[in-house]
Scaffold this motif. Sequence first.
Motif, PDB file in Angstrom:
ATOM      1  N   ALA A  16      77.258  59.372  84.274  1.00  0.00           N
ATOM      2  CA  ALA A  16      78.132  58.318  83.744  1.00  0.00           C
ATOM      3  C   ALA A  16      79.440  58.281  84.535  1.00  0.00           C
ATOM      4  CB  ALA A  16      78.402  58.569  82.259  1.00  0.00           C
ATOM      5  N   GLY A  17      79.967  59.454  84.830  1.00  0.00           N
ATOM      6  CA  GLY A  17      81.248  59.548  85.540  1.00  0.00           C
ATOM      7  C   GLY A  17      81.181  58.930  86.931  1.00  0.00           C
ATOM      8  N   ILE A  18      80.093  59.201  87.641  1.00  0.00           N
ATOM      9  CA  ILE A  18      79.979  58.662  89.003  1.00  0.00           C
ATOM     10  C   ILE A  18      79.817  57.142  88.977  1.00  0.00           C
ATOM     11  CG2 ILE A  18      78.430  58.580  91.023  1.00  0.00           C
ATOM     12  CD1 ILE A  18      80.464  60.875  91.100  1.00  0.00           C
ATOM     13  N   LEU A  19      79.125  56.630  87.964  1.00  0.00           N
ATOM     14  CA  LEU A  19      79.032  55.163  87.850  1.00  0.00           C
ATOM     15  C   LEU A  19      80.422  54.566  87.624  1.00  0.00           C
ATOM     16  CD1 LEU A  19      77.520  52.498  87.743  1.00  0.00           C
ATOM     17  CD2 LEU A  19      77.072  52.950  85.293  1.00  0.00           C
ATOM     18  N   VAL A  20      81.192  55.172  86.748  1.00  0.00           N
ATOM     19  CA  VAL A  20      82.565  54.693  86.520  1.00  0.00           C
ATOM     20  C   VAL A  20      83.361  54.733  87.828  1.00  0.00           C
ATOM     21  CG1 VAL A  20      84.754  55.247  85.376  1.00  0.00           C
ATOM     22  CG2 VAL A  20      82.630  55.248  84.065  1.00  0.00           C
ATOM     23  N   TYR A  21      83.203  55.819  88.563  1.00  0.00           N
ATOM     24  CA  TYR A  21      83.888  55.942  89.860  1.00  0.00           C
ATOM     25  C   TYR A  21      83.487  54.802  90.800  1.00  0.00           C
ATOM     26  CZ  TYR A  21      84.708  57.487  94.628  1.00  0.00           C
ATOM     27  OH  TYR A  21      85.085  57.538  95.947  1.00  0.00           O
ATOM     28  N   GLU A  22      82.183  54.534  90.896  1.00  0.00           N
ATOM     29  CA  GLU A  22      81.711  53.487  91.817  1.00  0.00           C
ATOM     30  C   GLU A  22      82.239  52.112  91.403  1.00  0.00           C
ATOM     31  OE1 GLU A  22      77.529  54.245  91.752  1.00  0.00           O
ATOM     32  OE2 GLU A  22      77.658  55.694  93.416  1.00  0.00           O
ATOM     33  N   ILE A  23      82.286  51.869  90.109  1.00  0.00           N
ATOM     34  CA  ILE A  23      82.833  50.593  89.623  1.00  0.00           C
ATOM     35  C   ILE A  23      84.314  50.483  90.014  1.00  0.00           C
ATOM     36  CG2 ILE A  23      83.440  49.278  87.537  1.00  0.00           C
ATOM     37  CD1 ILE A  23      80.813  50.495  86.285  1.00  0.00           C
ATOM     38  N   ALA A 247      82.875  77.348  84.753  1.00  0.00           N
ATOM     39  CA  ALA A 247      83.080  78.709  85.262  1.00  0.00           C
ATOM     40  C   ALA A 247      83.713  78.676  86.654  1.00  0.00           C
ATOM     41  CB  ALA A 247      81.755  79.450  85.309  1.00  0.00           C
ATOM     42  N   ASN A 248      83.488  77.559  87.363  1.00  0.00           N
ATOM     43  CA  ASN A 248      84.069  77.425  88.710  1.00  0.00           C
ATOM     44  C   ASN A 248      85.378  76.651  88.716  1.00  0.00           C
ATOM     45  OD1 ASN A 248      81.750  78.702  89.761  1.00  0.00           O
ATOM     46  ND2 ASN A 248      80.659  76.734  89.765  1.00  0.00           N
ATOM     47  N   GLY A 249      85.986  76.474  87.539  1.00  0.00           N
ATOM     48  CA  GLY A 249      87.259  75.747  87.485  1.00  0.00           C
ATOM     49  C   GLY A 249      87.069  74.311  87.032  1.00  0.00           C
ATOM     50  N   PRO A 250      88.075  73.465  87.237  1.00  0.00           N
ATOM     51  CA  PRO A 250      88.007  72.081  86.770  1.00  0.00           C
ATOM     52  C   PRO A 250      86.930  71.306  87.527  1.00  0.00           C
ATOM     53  CG  PRO A 250      90.246  72.673  87.505  1.00  0.00           C
ATOM     54  CD  PRO A 250      89.340  73.782  87.919  1.00  0.00           C
ATOM     55  N   TRP A 251      86.186  70.477  86.812  1.00  0.00           N
ATOM     56  CA  TRP A 251      85.201  69.604  87.440  1.00  0.00           C
ATOM     57  C   TRP A 251      85.538  68.172  87.032  1.00  0.00           C
ATOM     58  CZ3 TRP A 251      79.212  69.327  86.165  1.00  0.00           C
ATOM     59  CH2 TRP A 251      78.592  68.519  87.143  1.00  0.00           C
ATOM     60  N   VAL A 252      86.015  67.385  87.996  1.00  0.00           N
ATOM     61  CA  VAL A 252      86.352  65.988  87.725  1.00  0.00           C
ATOM     62  C   VAL A 252      85.065  65.188  87.779  1.00  0.00           C
ATOM     63  CG1 VAL A 252      87.758  64.004  88.408  1.00  0.00           C
ATOM     64  CG2 VAL A 252      88.629  66.335  88.767  1.00  0.00           C
ATOM     65  N   LEU A 253      84.603  64.744  86.604  1.00  0.00           N
ATOM     66  CA  LEU A 253      83.289  64.089  86.536  1.00  0.00           C
ATOM     67  C   LEU A 253      83.331  62.667  87.071  1.00  0.00           C
ATOM     68  CD1 LEU A 253      82.255  65.417  83.004  1.00  0.00           C
ATOM     69  CD2 LEU A 253      81.532  66.283  85.238  1.00  0.00           C
ATOM     70  N   THR A 254      84.534  62.088  87.133  1.00  0.00           N
ATOM     71  CA  THR A 254      84.668  60.680  87.520  1.00  0.00           C
ATOM     72  C   THR A 254      85.124  60.493  88.966  1.00  0.00           C
ATOM     73  OG1 THR A 254      86.760  60.829  86.302  1.00  0.00           O
ATOM     74  CG2 THR A 254      84.958  59.638  85.231  1.00  0.00           C
ATOM     75  N   ARG A 255      84.814  61.482  89.826  1.00  0.00           N
ATOM     76  CA  ARG A 255      84.955  61.271  91.269  1.00  0.00           C
ATOM     77  C   ARG A 255      84.041  62.246  92.008  1.00  0.00           C
ATOM     78  NH1 ARG A 255      91.139  63.226  91.763  1.00  0.00           N
ATOM     79  NH2 ARG A 255      90.821  65.469  91.698  1.00  0.00           N
ATOM     80  N   PRO A 256      83.671  61.903  93.254  1.00  0.00           N
ATOM     81  CA  PRO A 256      82.697  62.721  93.970  1.00  0.00           C
ATOM     82  C   PRO A 256      83.217  64.140  94.252  1.00  0.00           C
ATOM     83  CG  PRO A 256      83.105  60.656  95.146  1.00  0.00           C
ATOM     84  CD  PRO A 256      84.104  60.738  94.041  1.00  0.00           C
TER      85      PRO A 256
END
Length: 256
Positions: A16-23, A247-256
């Motif tokens: 969902a996040g990547i679709l938002v990013y692409e839009i 576990a690997n820190g922040p993951w921004v779901l709305t960008r690659p």
Amino acid sequence: MIIRKSPAELEKMRKAGILVYEILQHLTRMVEVGVSTHDLEVAAEKMMKDAGAKSAFKGYYVPAAGGKYPFVLCTSVNEEVVHGMPSVRRVLSSGDVVSIDTGVSLEGYFGDSAVTIPVGEVSDEVKRLLKVTSESLELAIDQMRAGNRLFDVCGSVERHVTANGFSIVREYVGHGIGTSLHEEPQVPNYVDRRNENPRLREGMVLAIEPMVNAGRPETKVLSDRWTAVTKDGSYAAHFEHTVAVTANGPWVLTRP
Ligand code: MF3
Ligand code: CO
């Protein structure tokens, strides 16, 4: 209660996040003098349809507005802070800034993001407003680590914005996100000591969304019952990402 997401759920939120990013990428490239906010709405709605996604905003019931939001985008121009509505009559001109906020659900999981884009030539002060606001979001993202606390996220936005002489909007806040657009906790862009200060844990996902005014912090809602504007007419900026604690820190779901 803050709902934590499993790795499999985070993968769905990622889609969902990547679709938002692409839009938002596509709309950012469309923005120029002469484009209307309705043009942006049409393009976004088509991309959602083509991807088999549902708008997170269109049809979303907001009690304060007394109804369902009618569009897939919020397009807030200049002194509009949030919840500006796309219109054929709102044609962008040089010197404007437009905040584009959108969200989708895919397989029941949500993504939500916003960006504020300058149109043509904007003043140096407006450039600084956009820079400071997006920097404040990045500082907040960097606090999204297990063991930190919610106030670390909220406080990093507040510190950066106020240190640069701009104002934090208090009437609107970020939020938890998952199988609903809005989950607990609320994520103010300032430390609100009336609220709890939970520890951040793996699997928590927050939509962090600094809303910042160039002038005074106060806002009011227009007679359309949706559009929030600065009371003093000063410009506002709004940036947002959906961010998971991993576990690997922040993951921004709305960008690659
Ligand atoms: N990003 C905003 C939020 O998370 C926009 C939602 S407004 C809506 O609250 F009414 F359109 F849903
Ligand atoms: Co949001």
